[in-house]
Design a protein around this motif. Structure first.
Motif, short mmCIF file in Angstrom:
data_model
loop_
_atom_site.label_atom_id
_atom_site.label_comp_id
_atom_site.label_asym_id
_atom_site.label_seq_id
_atom_site.Cartn_x
_atom_site.Cartn_y
_atom_site.Cartn_z
N SER A 121 0.84 -1.20 0.00
CA SER A 121 0.00 0.00 0.00
C SER A 121 0.87 1.25 0.00
O SER A 121 2.11 1.17 0.09
CB SER A 121 -0.95 0.00 1.20
OG SER A 121 -0.21 0.09 2.40
N THR A 122 0.21 2.38 -0.07
CA THR A 122 0.91 3.66 -0.11
C THR A 122 0.43 4.55 1.03
O THR A 122 -0.76 4.58 1.34
CB THR A 122 0.62 4.38 -1.45
OG1 THR A 122 1.09 3.56 -2.51
CG2 THR A 122 1.31 5.73 -1.53
N ALA A 123 1.36 5.25 1.65
CA ALA A 123 1.03 6.28 2.63
C ALA A 123 1.44 7.62 2.04
O ALA A 123 2.46 7.72 1.35
CB ALA A 123 1.75 6.03 3.95
N TYR A 124 0.64 8.63 2.29
CA TYR A 124 0.89 9.96 1.74
C TYR A 124 1.56 10.80 2.80
O TYR A 124 1.04 10.97 3.91
CB TYR A 124 -0.42 10.58 1.27
CG TYR A 124 -1.05 9.75 0.18
CD1 TYR A 124 -0.60 9.84 -1.13
CD2 TYR A 124 -2.05 8.84 0.47
CE1 TYR A 124 -1.14 9.05 -2.12
CE2 TYR A 124 -2.60 8.05 -0.51
CZ TYR A 124 -2.14 8.15 -1.81
OH TYR A 124 -2.66 7.35 -2.80
N LEU A 125 2.73 11.33 2.47
CA LEU A 125 3.51 12.12 3.42
C LEU A 125 2.89 13.49 3.59
O LEU A 125 2.67 14.23 2.63
CB LEU A 125 4.95 12.28 2.95
CG LEU A 125 5.80 13.16 3.86
CD1 LEU A 125 6.00 12.51 5.22
CD2 LEU A 125 7.11 13.49 3.22
N VAL A 126 2.61 13.83 4.85
CA VAL A 126 2.07 15.13 5.20
C VAL A 126 3.19 15.97 5.78
O VAL A 126 3.92 15.52 6.68
CB VAL A 126 0.93 14.99 6.23
CG1 VAL A 126 0.46 16.34 6.72
CG2 VAL A 126 -0.23 14.22 5.62
N ALA A 127 3.33 17.19 5.29
CA ALA A 127 4.28 18.16 5.85
C ALA A 127 3.55 18.92 6.96
O ALA A 127 2.66 19.72 6.66
CB ALA A 127 4.77 19.11 4.77
N PRO A 128 3.87 18.67 8.23
CA PRO A 128 3.14 19.30 9.33
C PRO A 128 3.12 20.83 9.27
O PRO A 128 2.13 21.45 9.63
CB PRO A 128 3.87 18.82 10.58
CG PRO A 128 4.55 17.57 10.17
CD PRO A 128 4.89 17.76 8.72
N ASP A 129 4.18 21.42 8.76
CA ASP A 129 4.23 22.88 8.68
C ASP A 129 3.31 23.44 7.61
O ASP A 129 3.07 24.65 7.56
CB ASP A 129 5.67 23.36 8.45
CG ASP A 129 6.26 22.84 7.15
OD1 ASP A 129 5.91 21.72 6.72
OD2 ASP A 129 7.08 23.57 6.56
N ARG A 130 2.74 22.58 6.77
CA ARG A 130 1.82 23.03 5.73
C ARG A 130 0.35 22.74 6.05
O ARG A 130 -0.52 23.00 5.23
CB ARG A 130 2.18 22.38 4.40
CG ARG A 130 3.51 22.85 3.86
CD ARG A 130 3.74 22.27 2.51
NE ARG A 130 5.02 22.68 1.98
CZ ARG A 130 5.47 22.35 0.80
NH1 ARG A 130 4.73 21.60 0.01
NH2 ARG A 130 6.64 22.76 0.39
N LEU A 131 0.10 22.17 7.23
CA LEU A 131 -1.28 21.85 7.58
C LEU A 131 -2.12 23.11 7.82
O LEU A 131 -3.32 23.11 7.58
CB LEU A 131 -1.33 20.97 8.83
CG LEU A 131 -1.01 19.50 8.61
CD1 LEU A 131 -0.91 18.77 9.93
CD2 LEU A 131 -2.05 18.84 7.70
N LEU A 132 -1.50 24.17 8.31
CA LEU A 132 -2.21 25.40 8.60
C LEU A 132 -1.53 26.58 7.91
O LEU A 132 -0.30 26.63 7.80
CB LEU A 132 -2.23 25.67 10.11
CG LEU A 132 -2.96 24.66 10.98
CD1 LEU A 132 -2.69 24.93 12.45
CD2 LEU A 132 -4.45 24.68 10.70
N LEU A 133 -2.33 27.53 7.50
CA LEU A 133 -1.81 28.79 6.98
C LEU A 133 -1.34 29.65 8.15
O LEU A 133 -1.74 29.42 9.30
CB LEU A 133 -2.89 29.53 6.20
CG LEU A 133 -3.50 28.79 5.00
CD1 LEU A 133 -4.69 29.56 4.46
CD2 LEU A 133 -2.45 28.57 3.94
N ASP A 134 -0.53 30.67 7.89
CA ASP A 134 -0.05 31.54 8.96
C ASP A 134 -1.20 32.19 9.72
O ASP A 134 -1.18 32.27 10.94
CB ASP A 134 0.88 32.63 8.40
CG ASP A 134 2.22 32.06 7.94
OD1 ASP A 134 2.58 30.94 8.37
OD2 ASP A 134 2.90 32.74 7.15
N ALA A 135 -2.22 32.64 8.99
CA ALA A 135 -3.38 33.27 9.64
C ALA A 135 -4.12 32.26 10.52
O ALA A 135 -4.62 32.61 11.59
CB ALA A 135 -4.32 33.87 8.60
#
Length: 157
Positions: A121-135
């Motif tokens: 199977s495949t897991a999709y890499l999440v970049a934690p610093d991109r989960l939320l916008l600065d605002a």
């Protein structure tokens, strides 16, 4: 270069987080949810005597998603940037090399790669610093400060 990733299950989807971004995997804890919180913010858990926001990653990645009942064996993944992610299950730690992901297929630009797992199977890499916008991070900091003040008021009563 091979790296280590925490493999998470959210519904039928597997996500991977770099182990360097993970502080701790916790069992389900009581979530304090005040009225009027933004939809992806489920509430706050008390960790080290302070409120830590709990986010639903499926709502961050897909605003049309629905959060069903929390599973009995759900986990909280406490990230180093003082956020918790509520996931159905923290499954394993895997090592491997990432394959690039076509930016057109990334959800909110937060999914940055694919990791082939041993079971095929495949897991999709999440970049934690991109989960939320600065605002969104600024708004979350304000809500966390309000939760901390609310906790102090209850403690003083």
């Amino acid at each position: 270069m091979t790296a280590s990733f925490l493999i998470l299950r959210i519904g039928a989807t597997r996500l991977a987080l770099p182990m360097a971004a993970v502080r701790e995997v916790l069992p389900m804890l009581p979530i304090d949810a005040a009225p009027g919180l933004p939809r992806p913010l489920l509430g706050f858990v008390a960790l080290q005597d302070r409120p830590v926001p709990v986010l639903a990653p499926e709502l961050l990645l897909d605003p049309q998603a629905q959060v069903d009942a929390i599973a009995l064996f759900a986990h909280l993944v406490w990230l180093r940037d003082d956020l918790c992610l509520l996931v159905d299950r923290a499954e394993d730690v895997a090592q491997g090399n990432l394959s690039p992901l076509d930016p057109a297929h990334s959800l909110n630009a937060a999914v940055v790669g694919e990791l082939a797992l041993a079971d095929g199977s495949t897991a999709y890499l999440v970049a934690p610093d991109r989960l939320l916008l600065d605002a969104e991070r600024a708004a979350l900091a304000t809500l966390t400060a309000a939760a901390d003040a609310r906790r102090d008021q209850w403690a003083a009563a």
